[in-house]
Write a protein that holds these residues in place. Sequence first.
Motif, PDB file in Angstrom:
ATOM      1  N   LEU A 128       0.830  -1.203   0.000  1.00 35.40           N
ATOM      2  CA  LEU A 128       0.000   0.000   0.000  1.00 35.40           C
ATOM      3  C   LEU A 128       0.869   1.260   0.000  1.00 35.40           C
ATOM      4  N   LEU A 129       1.983   1.214   0.751  1.00 37.24           N
ATOM      5  CA  LEU A 129       2.880   2.372   0.770  1.00 37.24           C
ATOM      6  C   LEU A 129       3.529   2.591  -0.594  1.00 37.24           C
ATOM      7  N   LEU A 130       3.846   1.518  -1.296  1.00 38.59           N
ATOM      8  CA  LEU A 130       4.428   1.663  -2.626  1.00 38.59           C
ATOM      9  C   LEU A 130       3.425   2.258  -3.611  1.00 38.59           C
ATOM     10  N   VAL A 131       2.177   1.841  -3.480  1.00 39.38           N
ATOM     11  CA  VAL A 131       1.131   2.443  -4.321  1.00 39.38           C
ATOM     12  C   VAL A 131       1.024   3.932  -4.023  1.00 39.38           C
ATOM     13  N   TRP A 132       1.053   4.254  -2.739  1.00 38.12           N
ATOM     14  CA  TRP A 132       0.994   5.661  -2.321  1.00 38.12           C
ATOM     15  C   TRP A 132       2.219   6.419  -2.839  1.00 38.12           C
ATOM     16  N   LEU A 133       3.367   5.746  -2.886  1.00 38.83           N
ATOM     17  CA  LEU A 133       4.585   6.353  -3.399  1.00 38.83           C
ATOM     18  C   LEU A 133       4.436   6.710  -4.880  1.00 38.83           C
ATOM     19  N   PHE A 134       3.846   5.826  -5.654  1.00 40.20           N
ATOM     20  CA  PHE A 134       3.625   6.102  -7.078  1.00 40.20           C
ATOM     21  C   PHE A 134       2.670   7.284  -7.257  1.00 40.20           C
ATOM     22  N   VAL A 135       1.660   7.375  -6.408  1.00 42.61           N
ATOM     23  CA  VAL A 135       0.713   8.491  -6.491  1.00 42.61           C
ATOM     24  C   VAL A 135       1.422   9.809  -6.211  1.00 42.61           C
ATOM     25  N   LEU A 136       2.271   9.830  -5.169  1.00 44.86           N
ATOM     26  CA  LEU A 136       3.011  11.050  -4.843  1.00 44.86           C
ATOM     27  C   LEU A 136       3.954  11.443  -5.978  1.00 44.86           C
ATOM     28  N   ALA A 137       4.650  10.424  -6.544  1.00 46.78           N
ATOM     29  CA  ALA A 137       5.567  10.720  -7.649  1.00 46.78           C
ATOM     30  C   ALA A 137       4.816  11.247  -8.866  1.00 46.78           C
ATOM     31  N   ARG A 138       3.617  10.762  -9.069  1.00 46.81           N
ATOM     32  CA  ARG A 138       2.821  11.188 -10.230  1.00 46.81           C
ATOM     33  C   ARG A 138       2.422  12.652 -10.126  1.00 46.81           C
ATOM     34  N   PHE A 139       2.075  13.090  -8.915  1.00 47.76           N
ATOM     35  CA  PHE A 139       1.551  14.450  -8.760  1.00 47.76           C
ATOM     36  C   PHE A 139       2.616  15.465  -8.367  1.00 47.76           C
ATOM     37  N   PHE A 140       3.692  15.020  -7.663  1.00 50.13           N
ATOM     38  CA  PHE A 140       4.669  15.986  -7.160  1.00 50.13           C
ATOM     39  C   PHE A 140       6.054  15.809  -7.773  1.00 50.13           C
ATOM     40  N   GLY A 141       6.278  14.722  -8.488  1.00 52.01           N
ATOM     41  CA  GLY A 141       7.582  14.500  -9.081  1.00 52.01           C
ATOM     42  C   GLY A 141       8.502  13.737  -8.147  1.00 52.01           C
ATOM     43  N   SER A 142       9.414  12.960  -8.713  1.00 56.55           N
ATOM     44  CA  SER A 142      10.286  12.112  -7.894  1.00 56.55           C
ATOM     45  C   SER A 142      11.290  12.927  -7.073  1.00 56.55           C
ATOM     46  N   GLU A 143      11.698  14.122  -7.557  1.00 55.89           N
ATOM     47  CA  GLU A 143      12.666  14.926  -6.812  1.00 55.89           C
ATOM     48  C   GLU A 143      12.083  15.422  -5.492  1.00 55.89           C
ATOM     49  N   ASN A 144      10.793  15.648  -5.418  1.00 52.03           N
ATOM     50  CA  ASN A 144      10.159  16.152  -4.200  1.00 52.03           C
ATOM     51  C   ASN A 144       9.793  15.031  -3.218  1.00 52.03           C
ATOM     52  N   LEU A 145       9.983  13.782  -3.647  1.00 47.09           N
ATOM     53  CA  LEU A 145       9.632  12.671  -2.747  1.00 47.09           C
ATOM     54  C   LEU A 145      10.470  12.671  -1.478  1.00 47.09           C
ATOM     55  N   LEU A 146      11.723  13.146  -1.584  1.00 51.67           N
ATOM     56  CA  LEU A 146      12.589  13.163  -0.410  1.00 51.67           C
ATOM     57  C   LEU A 146      11.983  13.988   0.721  1.00 51.67           C
ATOM     58  N   TYR A 147      11.323  15.071   0.394  1.00 52.32           N
ATOM     59  CA  TYR A 147      10.732  15.936   1.422  1.00 52.32           C
ATOM     60  C   TYR A 147       9.354  15.423   1.857  1.00 52.32           C
ATOM     61  N   LEU A 148       8.684  14.683   0.981  1.00 52.00           N
ATOM     62  CA  LEU A 148       7.366  14.157   1.319  1.00 52.00           C
ATOM     63  C   LEU A 148       7.430  12.799   2.017  1.00 52.00           C
ATOM     64  N   TYR A 149       8.626  12.211   2.012  1.00 50.19           N
ATOM     65  CA  TYR A 149       8.756  10.845   2.516  1.00 50.19           C
ATOM     66  C   TYR A 149       8.381  10.751   3.993  1.00 50.19           C
ATOM     67  N   THR A 150       8.829  11.713   4.790  1.00 51.60           N
ATOM     68  CA  THR A 150       8.574  11.648   6.234  1.00 51.60           C
ATOM     69  C   THR A 150       7.095  11.706   6.568  1.00 51.60           C
ATOM     70  N   PRO A 151       6.366  12.751   6.146  1.00 47.92           N
ATOM     71  CA  PRO A 151       4.945  12.798   6.545  1.00 47.92           C
ATOM     72  C   PRO A 151       4.080  11.751   5.838  1.00 47.92           C
ATOM     73  N   CYS A 152       4.457  11.367   4.637  1.00 43.47           N
ATOM     74  CA  CYS A 152       3.572  10.506   3.841  1.00 43.47           C
ATOM     75  C   CYS A 152       3.897   9.024   3.931  1.00 43.47           C
ATOM     76  N   LEU A 153       5.131   8.650   4.267  1.00 43.78           N
ATOM     77  CA  LEU A 153       5.492   7.235   4.345  1.00 43.78           C
ATOM     78  C   LEU A 153       6.076   6.842   5.697  1.00 43.78           C
ATOM     79  N   HIS A 154       6.970   7.661   6.245  1.00 43.45           N
ATOM     80  CA  HIS A 154       7.572   7.286   7.519  1.00 43.45           C
ATOM     81  C   HIS A 154       6.561   7.327   8.669  1.00 43.45           C
TER      82      HIS A 154
END
Length: 440
Positions: free
Chosen positions: A50-76
Motif C-alpha cells: 500500500l505504501l508503494l502504491v501511495w509512493l507512485f501516487v506522490l511521484a505522479r503528482f509531485f515529481g520524484s525529486e520532491n519525494l525526499l521531502y514528502l517521505y517523512t509525513p507521507c510514508l515514515h
Amino acid sequence: MNLLTDVTDLSMLAIFIFYTTFGMTMILLLVGSRFSRAKTLVIVYGSCFLLLVWLFVLARFFGSENLLYLYTPCLHLPALALSMYLSPERGWKTVFQFLSAVALCFLIQQVGAVFMLVSGGKLWAMWLGYLFASAVELWLVLRYLRPLSLRELPIMRHGWWLICSLLAGHYLMMIYLLPGISGLSNARITAIKVATCLMMVGIYLVFLTLVSSLSREVEARHNAELTMLQLRGLEQRMEAVRQAEETVRMDRHDMRHRLRTIAELIRQGQTQEALAYTRGAEERLEGQRIVHWCRSPVLDAVFSSCFSQAEQQGVRVDAEIRLSEQLSVDEAELALVFANALENAINACMLLPKEARAISCLVIAHPQLMFQIANPIDKPVSFGEDGLPLAAREKNGVGNSSGTLGHGLGSRSIRAFCEKYGAICEYEQRDGQFMLRVIC
C-alpha cells in the motif's frame, strides 16, 4: 557537481521503492510482533504494498525529486504507526527500533554513495553498494541486532527518550538539513552525510555495548539471588534437621516417663485415657516430622524454600515430585530452573485474589525427566515470535517477573538450560491456567 540532473525519474523512484521495501523488512526484524509469524508477514508486506502504491501516487503528482521531502509525513509516519501497532509494548523502545531501521537505510545510502564516487559517478556502482550493504546489514541484524532487540533491550527501563532524541536529530539532519540523496547530491553534502552517519554508527555501537553490559549484570545479579535462595533453603533444612534431632533426643529422654504413665493407666483400667494419651504423643511426633521432597539436598532445599514462600503469600501448593538419585542434568542448574519457574508462578499468583492463588507442580524422572508447573491467570498471556511469554507489569504467567515487557529473566534462564541440554520447553495457556512444561 550535482548528479541529480543526470538521473531519470524512474531511477529516483526505484531508489525510493528499494528503501521502502528494505525499511519495512528492517521494521519486521527489529520491532517484533504480538501476532503470529504468518499474520505479521501479511500485515507488514501488505502495508508495504500500500505504501508503494501511495509512493507512485506522490511521484505522479509531485515529481520524484520532491519525494525526499514528502517521505517523512507521507510514508515514515504510517510506517511508525504500523510499528506501534505490531509492537507488544508501544513505547519509546518501539520508536527506537523504528528509528534504528531508518538509520540502517541511511547507512546503505552512504555505502552506495562511496561506491558511486569511487567509480566516478556510475549509477550501477551505487546500486552495487546498496546491494552489498543490504546483504551485510541483513546478516548483522539476523545474527546480532534482532536477538539483542528481543532479549536484552527489554532490560533497559529508562532513558529511551534520550537515544531516540539522538536518532531523531540524525534523521532530521540527513533529510532536511542536508537535502538530497547521498551520491546524487553534490560531493560536499555527500561527504558530510557519510561523516555524520559514521559518527552515529559509533554512538549506536556504544549504546548497544552499554545495554549488553547492563543485561549481563542484571542477569548475573538475578542468578546470584537464586543461588542465595538455594543457600538459604539448605540452611533452613539444616536448621530444621537440627531442631528435629533435638526434639527426638528430648522425646527419647521422656519416653520412659510416658511408658510408665501409659502402663499405670492400663493397670488402673483407664484404657480410654491411655489411648488418648498415646494419640496425643503420636500427634506431637507427627507434627515434628520433616517433609522431604526428594533425595537431592539442593533440589529439596529449593522446593522447600519456594513452597514455604508460596504458603506465606497465601498460595496453595499441590506438588507431586518423583525424582531419582541419578539425573541426566546438573542438579545445581536444574535447581535454578525450578527456582525461576516457581518464583515466576508465585509472582503471577500475587496478581490474583487470595482465594484464587494456587500452584501445581508435577516432576517425574522416568521414563525421562519432565516437569510441569501451572498457575491460574485472569488475562491472556502474550507470546513472542520465539514462543516465549512476554513479561509485563500487568501481564500474568510464568516468566513475568522482569517488570518490563519482554522475556523475563526467569524465562531466559529456563531457555538457556533447555538449549544446553536439548530439552523441549513448552508454554501453554488453557482453561484459565498457564503452564510451563519441560521435557529433557
